[in-house]
Scaffold this active site. Structure first.
Site, short mmCIF file in Angstrom:
data_model
loop_
_atom_site.label_atom_id
_atom_site.label_comp_id
_atom_site.label_asym_id
_atom_site.label_seq_id
_atom_site.Cartn_x
_atom_site.Cartn_y
_atom_site.Cartn_z
N GLN A 1 -10.54 -2.79 1.49
CA GLN A 1 -10.12 -3.34 2.80
C GLN A 1 -10.20 -2.63 4.11
O GLN A 1 -9.61 -3.18 5.15
CB GLN A 1 -8.65 -3.88 2.73
CG GLN A 1 -7.55 -3.18 2.48
CD GLN A 1 -6.20 -3.64 2.05
OE1 GLN A 1 -6.18 -4.08 0.81
NE2 GLN A 1 -5.33 -3.76 2.91
N GLY B 1 4.88 -10.47 4.02
CA GLY B 1 5.51 -10.22 5.08
C GLY B 1 4.89 -10.85 6.31
O GLY B 1 3.75 -10.93 6.40
N HIS C 1 9.32 -3.55 3.52
CA HIS C 1 8.84 -3.74 2.29
C HIS C 1 10.22 -3.93 1.10
O HIS C 1 10.10 -4.74 0.13
CB HIS C 1 8.19 -2.32 1.48
CG HIS C 1 7.03 -2.15 2.42
ND1 HIS C 1 7.06 -1.01 2.94
CD2 HIS C 1 5.96 -2.99 2.29
CE1 HIS C 1 5.73 -0.81 3.62
NE2 HIS C 1 4.96 -1.89 3.13
N MET D 1 0.95 -1.22 -0.05
CA MET D 1 0.02 -0.06 -0.03
C MET D 1 0.91 1.22 0.19
O MET D 1 0.53 2.26 0.26
CB MET D 1 -1.00 -0.01 1.21
CG MET D 1 -1.97 -1.15 1.33
SD MET D 1 -3.38 -0.82 2.23
CE MET D 1 -2.88 -0.65 3.60
N GLY D 2 2.21 0.97 -0.16
CA GLY D 2 2.92 2.22 -0.28
C GLY D 2 3.51 2.75 0.95
O GLY D 2 3.52 1.93 2.02
N LYS E 1 4.98 -10.09 9.15
CA LYS E 1 4.41 -9.05 9.93
C LYS E 1 3.06 -9.02 9.91
O LYS E 1 2.36 -9.05 11.09
CB LYS E 1 5.06 -7.83 9.43
CG LYS E 1 4.22 -6.55 9.60
CD LYS E 1 4.45 -5.84 10.85
CE LYS E 1 3.54 -4.62 11.13
NZ LYS E 1 2.56 -4.32 10.49
N HIS F 1 9.02 1.17 3.56
CA HIS F 1 9.99 1.34 4.29
C HIS F 1 10.99 -0.13 4.29
O HIS F 1 10.81 -1.01 3.16
CB HIS F 1 9.80 1.31 5.73
CG HIS F 1 8.52 0.08 6.09
ND1 HIS F 1 8.75 -0.88 6.30
CD2 HIS F 1 7.16 0.18 6.72
CE1 HIS F 1 7.88 -1.65 6.62
NE2 HIS F 1 6.73 -0.50 6.72
N GLU F 2 11.84 -0.28 5.10
CA GLU F 2 12.85 -1.23 5.05
C GLU F 2 12.34 -2.74 4.91
O GLU F 2 12.77 -3.70 4.29
CB GLU F 2 13.76 -1.13 6.12
CG GLU F 2 15.39 -1.98 5.85
CD GLU F 2 15.87 -1.97 4.64
OE1 GLU F 2 16.51 -2.83 4.13
OE2 GLU F 2 15.94 -0.69 3.98
P1 AMP Z 1 1.60 -2.84 3.69
O1 AMP Z 1 2.03 -1.97 2.48
O2 AMP Z 1 1.69 -2.51 4.95
O3 AMP Z 1 0.23 -3.46 3.27
O4 AMP Z 1 2.37 -4.31 3.34
C1 AMP Z 1 2.64 -4.67 2.05
C2 AMP Z 1 3.64 -5.93 2.62
O5 AMP Z 1 4.65 -5.64 3.16
C3 AMP Z 1 2.73 -6.97 3.26
O6 AMP Z 1 3.02 -8.16 2.76
C4 AMP Z 1 3.50 -6.78 4.78
O7 AMP Z 1 3.11 -8.09 5.52
C5 AMP Z 1 4.78 -6.66 4.24
N1 AMP Z 1 5.41 -5.93 5.45
C6 AMP Z 1 4.89 -4.84 6.24
N2 AMP Z 1 5.92 -4.55 7.31
C7 AMP Z 1 6.85 -5.37 7.19
C8 AMP Z 1 7.88 -5.50 7.96
N3 AMP Z 1 8.26 -4.78 9.04
N4 AMP Z 1 8.75 -6.76 7.56
C9 AMP Z 1 8.32 -7.49 6.60
N5 AMP Z 1 7.37 -7.18 5.56
C10 AMP Z 1 6.59 -6.16 5.99
#
Ligand code: AMP
Length: 285
Positions: free
Chosen positions: A63, A152, A39, A32-33, A154, A36-37
């Site tokens: 969502q 992730g 991603h 979702m943009g 996470k 950070h590290e």
């Molecule tokens: P998001 O943009 O937050 O929806 O996350 C996009 C992808 O990045 C998802 O698969 C998350 O699980 C992964 N992600 C977000 N934060 C982390 C993290 N700290 N370490 C590893 N993967 C992450």
């Protein structure tokens, strides 16, 4: 800059077709943009295993529930582009809502809805969340048609839901779960951490600290899930800015709560710090 940014489904298909014609396999990292590290590590994981890596950047409205942070979710495409470029990504797909949902008129569209795994934990607190996730990820898989997709740990439940959906629907790809990337102090990196003020940031450490505590108890021989989750709750309760949404120990396949802990048990938690809802999880072994 080597990475290309496209906004249309047609442009993604064209770029992926050209990469395949060169014999490259396709890796995909949906996001979702506000990257950070964490991603970046998914992108690097993909570039190690795949010749062509597509990253989607899309804050998916379906969502988010009413009253959640859809409107204020950080949108930082320029910085995100630099990060993906540095991590070796090939293509960024950053669509508009109109491009993703041209036929969406509310309730009468097609939804992908996984029945199991989605009602507990995140699904209990966010009732329509996973239906939005599984629908948008299916659409993105159909657009990109990757060989491998990287998620992730996470978001543990999300990754398990996507793995189950891909298996149930015979999607021809591998869904890879990658380790959570943390700050040096243990805080799991998250796009939502920018909402925290300095004091909240300090107290947000209680999430990772409870996981450490749970692991210590497990290492000392404790196998009773209720005892370990009670100790986790107690630690969080000692932080005045933190409020528990859930703290549970579940089986990694079924996501059902366990009474007796074994090697497949994962501690999962969601905690409000101020008004920001943070999640974290970890295996206990
Ligand atoms: P998001 O943009 O937050 O929806 O996350 C996009 C992808 O990045 C998802 O698969 C998350 O699980 C992964 N992600 C977000 N934060 C982390 C993290 N700290 N370490 C590893 N993967 C992450």
């Amino acid at each position: 800059m080597a990475v290309t940014v496209v906004k249309s489904v047609a442009d993604v298909r064209k770029a992926v077709k050209a990469a395949r014609a060169k014999g490259l396999n396709i890796g995909f990292v949906p996001t979702m943009g506000a990257l950070h590290e964490g991603h970046a590590s998914l992108v690097r994981h993909s570039t190690k295993e795949c010749g062509y890596t597509v990253v989607s950047i899309y804050v998916n409205p379906t969502q988010f529930g009413a009253g959640e942070d859809f409107d204020k979710y950080p949108r930082t495409l320029d910085a995100d582009t630099k990060l993906v470029d540095k991590a070796g990504g090939s293509l960024i797909f950053a669509p508009t809502d109109r491009e993703m949902y041209p036929n969406y008129r509310g309730a009468d569209g097609t939804w992908v809805d996984l029945v199991g795994l989605t009602k507990q934990l995140e699904g209990a607190s966010r009732p329509h969340h996973f239906r939005g996730v599984t629908t948008v990820v299916t659409k993105l898989f159909n657009i990109v048609q990757p060989d491998k997709a990287y998620f992730g740990q996470k978001d543990f439940q999300q990754c398990r839901v996507i793995q189950r959906m891909a298996a149930d629907l015979d999607m021809p790809l591998e869904v890879v779960m990658c380790q959570t990337v943390r700050e040096a102090n243990g805080l799991a990196m998250s796009s939502r951490n920018v909402y925290l003020n300095p004091e909240q940031r300090k107290q947000a450490l209680c999430l990772s600290q409870t996981l450490t505590k749970a692991r210590e108890l497990y290492a000392r021989g404790e196998r009773n899930a209720e005892k370990i989750s009670a100790a986790m709750r107690e630690l969080i309760a000692s932080h005045p800015l933190a409020r528990i949404d859930y703290v549970e120990i579940v089986d990694h396949d079924t996501l059902a709560s366990v009474a007796e802990i074994n090697e497949s048990s994962v501690a999962v938690l969601a905690v409000f710090v101020g008004t920001t809802r943070l999640i974290d999880n970890g295996y206990l072994k």
